[in-house]
Design a protein around this motif. Sequence first.
Motif, PDB file in Angstrom:
ATOM      1  N   ARG A   6       0.833  -1.203   0.000  1.00 15.77           N
ATOM      2  CA  ARG A   6       0.000   0.000   0.000  1.00 15.77           C
ATOM      3  C   ARG A   6       0.871   1.258   0.000  1.00 15.77           C
ATOM      4  O   ARG A   6       0.581   2.220  -0.708  1.00 15.77           O
ATOM      5  N   LYS A   9       2.310   1.798  -3.449  1.00 16.15           N
ATOM      6  CA  LYS A   9       1.288   2.261  -4.384  1.00 16.15           C
ATOM      7  C   LYS A   9       0.972   3.740  -4.154  1.00 16.15           C
ATOM      8  O   LYS A   9       0.858   4.519  -5.107  1.00 16.15           O
ATOM      9  N   LEU A  10       0.843   4.138  -2.898  1.00  7.34           N
ATOM     10  CA  LEU A  10       0.572   5.542  -2.578  1.00  7.34           C
ATOM     11  C   LEU A  10       1.717   6.438  -3.050  1.00  7.34           C
ATOM     12  O   LEU A  10       1.491   7.493  -3.641  1.00  7.34           O
ATOM     13  N   GLU A  12       3.945   5.823  -5.430  1.00  2.00           N
ATOM     14  CA  GLU A  12       4.014   5.843  -6.895  1.00  2.00           C
ATOM     15  C   GLU A  12       2.915   6.720  -7.495  1.00  2.00           C
ATOM     16  O   GLU A  12       3.123   7.340  -8.528  1.00  2.00           O
ATOM     17  N   ARG A  13       1.745   6.773  -6.861  1.00  2.00           N
ATOM     18  CA  ARG A  13       0.683   7.654  -7.352  1.00  2.00           C
ATOM     19  C   ARG A  13       1.105   9.112  -7.315  1.00  2.00           C
ATOM     20  O   ARG A  13       0.675   9.903  -8.135  1.00  2.00           O
ATOM     21  N   LYS A  14       1.925   9.450  -6.338  1.00  2.00           N
ATOM     22  CA  LYS A  14       2.424  10.832  -6.233  1.00  2.00           C
ATOM     23  C   LYS A  14       3.677  11.045  -7.072  1.00  2.00           C
ATOM     24  O   LYS A  14       4.247  12.134  -7.059  1.00  2.00           O
ATOM     25  N   LYS A  15       4.097   9.970  -7.772  1.00  2.00           N
ATOM     26  CA  LYS A  15       5.276  10.043  -8.636  1.00  2.00           C
ATOM     27  C   LYS A  15       6.501  10.528  -7.857  1.00  2.00           C
ATOM     28  O   LYS A  15       7.243  11.396  -8.302  1.00  2.00           O
ATOM     29  N   SER A  67      -9.961   0.705   0.113  1.00  2.00           N
ATOM     30  CA  SER A  67      -9.181   1.783  -0.492  1.00  2.00           C
ATOM     31  C   SER A  67     -10.071   2.827  -1.145  1.00  2.00           C
ATOM     32  O   SER A  67     -11.198   2.556  -1.542  1.00  2.00           O
ATOM     33  N   GLU A  69      -9.621   4.025  -3.998  1.00  2.00           N
ATOM     34  CA  GLU A  69      -9.817   3.594  -5.387  1.00  2.00           C
ATOM     35  C   GLU A  69     -10.999   2.636  -5.496  1.00  2.00           C
ATOM     36  O   GLU A  69     -11.819   2.751  -6.399  1.00  2.00           O
ATOM     37  N   SER A  95     -11.113  13.147 -11.850  1.00  2.00           N
ATOM     38  CA  SER A  95     -10.391  13.820 -10.777  1.00  2.00           C
ATOM     39  C   SER A  95     -11.148  13.809  -9.453  1.00  2.00           C
ATOM     40  O   SER A  95     -10.615  14.230  -8.434  1.00  2.00           O
ATOM     41  N   THR A  97     -12.750  12.509  -5.974  1.00  2.00           N
ATOM     42  CA  THR A  97     -12.417  11.527  -4.947  1.00  2.00           C
ATOM     43  C   THR A  97     -13.610  10.598  -4.757  1.00  2.00           C
ATOM     44  O   THR A  97     -14.707  10.872  -5.259  1.00  2.00           O
TER      45      THR A  97
END
Length: 116
Positions: A6, A9-10, A12-15, A67, A69, A95, A97
Amino acid sequence: MQYGDRLKKLRERKKMSQQQLADELNINRSTYARYELSNTQPDFEILKTIADFFDVSTDYILGHETSEENKLDYYKNKIATDFPDIDLMFKDMESLTAQEMKEVYEYIKFKMSQKK
């Protein structure tokens, strides 16, 4: 899914790189890397800091909460299923939530009930 998965993943979502996130958290990159590998667990303060940074609950990181998502997908599917005559442009809603999508769903449901 383990807490380390988790966290990754979090991040990577924020790059962000592990180093960038470690810098934000004021910890060593190697310490953070061990969190993502689930080799070691963050203490309560770091866990809360991570959750606040990513705007998720500590329960989500620990696997005790659905999650964001999954919630978002749930409401998209619910709107499409419950209101098949409504032509929504989901591309324009990407975009939003999960909470905002829930509000859209509840609003549509309310408006449909007014027609009856």
